[in-house]
Write a protein that holds these residues in place. Sequence first.
Motif, PDB file in Angstrom:
ATOM      1  N   MET A   1     -46.811  10.755 -37.369  1.00  0.00           N
ATOM      2  CA  MET A   1     -45.674  11.620 -37.685  1.00  0.00           C
ATOM      3  C   MET A   1     -45.664  11.885 -39.192  1.00  0.00           C
ATOM      4  N   ASN A   2     -45.314  13.057 -39.551  1.00  0.00           N
ATOM      5  CA  ASN A   2     -45.256  13.454 -40.952  1.00  0.00           C
ATOM      6  C   ASN A   2     -44.157  12.683 -41.674  1.00  0.00           C
ATOM      7  N   LYS A   3     -44.498  12.053 -42.801  1.00  0.00           N
ATOM      8  CA  LYS A   3     -43.507  11.257 -43.526  1.00  0.00           C
ATOM      9  C   LYS A   3     -42.477  12.111 -44.244  1.00  0.00           C
ATOM     10  N   ASN A   4     -42.651  13.432 -44.204  1.00  0.00           N
ATOM     11  CA  ASN A   4     -41.690  14.316 -44.844  1.00  0.00           C
ATOM     12  C   ASN A   4     -40.463  14.562 -43.966  1.00  0.00           C
ATOM     13  N   PHE A   5     -40.496  14.105 -42.709  1.00  0.00           N
ATOM     14  CA  PHE A   5     -39.370  14.266 -41.808  1.00  0.00           C
ATOM     15  C   PHE A   5     -38.469  13.039 -41.865  1.00  0.00           C
ATOM     16  N   ILE A   6     -37.169  13.270 -41.888  1.00  0.00           N
ATOM     17  CA  ILE A   6     -36.196  12.183 -41.960  1.00  0.00           C
ATOM     18  C   ILE A   6     -35.141  12.367 -40.877  1.00  0.00           C
ATOM     19  N   SER A   7     -34.449  11.289 -40.556  1.00  0.00           N
ATOM     20  CA  SER A   7     -33.405  11.346 -39.526  1.00  0.00           C
ATOM     21  C   SER A   7     -32.127  11.956 -40.100  1.00  0.00           C
ATOM     22  N   THR A  21     -21.338  15.973 -40.348  1.00  0.00           N
ATOM     23  CA  THR A  21     -21.464  17.253 -41.050  1.00  0.00           C
ATOM     24  C   THR A  21     -22.881  17.786 -40.897  1.00  0.00           C
ATOM     25  N   ILE A  22     -23.874  16.913 -41.065  1.00  0.00           N
ATOM     26  CA  ILE A  22     -25.274  17.316 -40.893  1.00  0.00           C
ATOM     27  C   ILE A  22     -25.496  17.817 -39.465  1.00  0.00           C
ATOM     28  N   MET A  23     -24.960  17.092 -38.478  1.00  0.00           N
ATOM     29  CA  MET A  23     -25.096  17.509 -37.076  1.00  0.00           C
ATOM     30  C   MET A  23     -24.432  18.867 -36.836  1.00  0.00           C
ATOM     31  N   ASN A  24     -23.291  19.102 -37.451  1.00  0.00           N
ATOM     32  CA  ASN A  24     -22.615  20.399 -37.317  1.00  0.00           C
ATOM     33  C   ASN A  24     -23.477  21.526 -37.879  1.00  0.00           C
ATOM     34  N   TRP A  25     -24.128  21.277 -39.020  1.00  0.00           N
ATOM     35  CA  TRP A  25     -25.020  22.281 -39.607  1.00  0.00           C
ATOM     36  C   TRP A  25     -26.176  22.582 -38.665  1.00  0.00           C
ATOM     37  N   ILE A  26     -26.728  21.534 -38.029  1.00  0.00           N
ATOM     38  CA  ILE A  26     -27.849  21.725 -37.099  1.00  0.00           C
ATOM     39  C   ILE A  26     -27.392  22.532 -35.891  1.00  0.00           C
ATOM     40  N   ARG A  27     -26.278  22.133 -35.299  1.00  0.00           N
ATOM     41  CA  ARG A  27     -25.781  22.820 -34.099  1.00  0.00           C
ATOM     42  C   ARG A  27     -25.420  24.279 -34.371  1.00  0.00           C
ATOM     43  N   SER A  28     -24.912  24.562 -35.556  1.00  0.00           N
ATOM     44  CA  SER A  28     -24.520  25.931 -35.881  1.00  0.00           C
ATOM     45  C   SER A  28     -25.705  26.784 -36.342  1.00  0.00           C
ATOM     46  N   GLY A  29     -26.867  26.156 -36.522  1.00  0.00           N
ATOM     47  CA  GLY A  29     -28.050  26.898 -36.955  1.00  0.00           C
ATOM     48  C   GLY A  29     -28.177  27.035 -38.456  1.00  0.00           C
ATOM     49  N   LYS A  30     -27.290  26.432 -39.220  1.00  0.00           N
ATOM     50  CA  LYS A  30     -27.361  26.517 -40.677  1.00  0.00           C
ATOM     51  C   LYS A  30     -28.506  25.685 -41.250  1.00  0.00           C
ATOM     52  N   LEU A  31     -28.867  24.606 -40.546  1.00  0.00           N
ATOM     53  CA  LEU A  31     -29.923  23.701 -41.000  1.00  0.00           C
ATOM     54  C   LEU A  31     -30.917  23.527 -39.862  1.00  0.00           C
ATOM     55  N   HIS A  32     -32.191  23.792 -40.139  1.00  0.00           N
ATOM     56  CA  HIS A  32     -33.220  23.663 -39.106  1.00  0.00           C
ATOM     57  C   HIS A  32     -33.620  22.202 -38.948  1.00  0.00           C
ATOM     58  N   ALA A  33     -33.713  21.750 -37.697  1.00  0.00           N
ATOM     59  CA  ALA A  33     -34.152  20.393 -37.379  1.00  0.00           C
ATOM     60  C   ALA A  33     -34.939  20.433 -36.083  1.00  0.00           C
ATOM     61  N   GLU A  34     -35.806  19.448 -35.894  1.00  0.00           N
ATOM     62  CA  GLU A  34     -36.618  19.341 -34.689  1.00  0.00           C
ATOM     63  C   GLU A  34     -36.070  18.228 -33.819  1.00  0.00           C
ATOM     64  N   ARG A  35     -35.937  18.502 -32.530  1.00  0.00           N
ATOM     65  CA  ARG A  35     -35.470  17.496 -31.585  1.00  0.00           C
ATOM     66  C   ARG A  35     -36.677  16.702 -31.100  1.00  0.00           C
ATOM     67  N   VAL A  36     -36.639  15.380 -31.279  1.00  0.00           N
ATOM     68  CA  VAL A  36     -37.697  14.490 -30.820  1.00  0.00           C
ATOM     69  C   VAL A  36     -37.028  13.433 -29.955  1.00  0.00           C
ATOM     70  N   GLY A  37     -37.181  13.559 -28.638  1.00  0.00           N
ATOM     71  CA  GLY A  37     -36.476  12.660 -27.723  1.00  0.00           C
ATOM     72  C   GLY A  37     -34.986  12.900 -27.837  1.00  0.00           C
ATOM     73  N   ARG A  38     -34.246  11.845 -28.185  1.00  0.00           N
ATOM     74  CA  ARG A  38     -32.802  11.971 -28.364  1.00  0.00           C
ATOM     75  C   ARG A  38     -32.411  12.108 -29.834  1.00  0.00           C
ATOM     76  N   SER A  39     -33.399  12.139 -30.709  1.00  0.00           N
ATOM     77  CA  SER A  39     -33.138  12.188 -32.153  1.00  0.00           C
ATOM     78  C   SER A  39     -33.443  13.565 -32.730  1.00  0.00           C
ATOM     79  N   TRP A  40     -32.831  13.842 -33.847  1.00  0.00           N
ATOM     80  CA  TRP A  40     -33.119  15.049 -34.614  1.00  0.00           C
ATOM     81  C   TRP A  40     -33.840  14.631 -35.881  1.00  0.00           C
ATOM     82  N   LEU A  41     -34.903  15.352 -36.246  1.00  0.00           N
ATOM     83  CA  LEU A  41     -35.629  15.096 -37.485  1.00  0.00           C
ATOM     84  C   LEU A  41     -35.566  16.343 -38.351  1.00  0.00           C
ATOM     85  N   ILE A  42     -35.341  16.118 -39.630  1.00  0.00           N
ATOM     86  CA  ILE A  42     -35.172  17.201 -40.596  1.00  0.00           C
ATOM     87  C   ILE A  42     -36.270  17.096 -41.633  1.00  0.00           C
ATOM     88  N   ASP A  43     -36.896  18.214 -41.938  1.00  0.00           N
ATOM     89  CA  ASP A  43     -37.888  18.236 -43.009  1.00  0.00           C
ATOM     90  C   ASP A  43     -37.144  18.078 -44.334  1.00  0.00           C
TER      91      ASP A  43
END
Length: 88
Positions: A1-7, A21-43
Amino acid sequence: MNKNFISVTEAAHIIGYQRQTIMNWIRSGKLHAERVGRSWLIDRTVLMAYRPERTARGRAQVMPQYLRVKYGNNTQAIELRPTTEDSK
């Protein structure tokens, strides 16, 4: 996994906002994140590019020098460096 991704939790700690707040940004599309299993990873670069300015009422956060990251059985210490704009 790329070490540039964080939870989401690590992202919240780095920029001084609540995890929700971070989760709200992800859900609203303001912040891009990748879903991996049950977790979200952010570059990390995407997070730092999106990072909004705090208002005068916002709390100040002291950024840690290192962040301990755990993925599965692997633990890694990542050095947090200022962006090129901050280091001038």
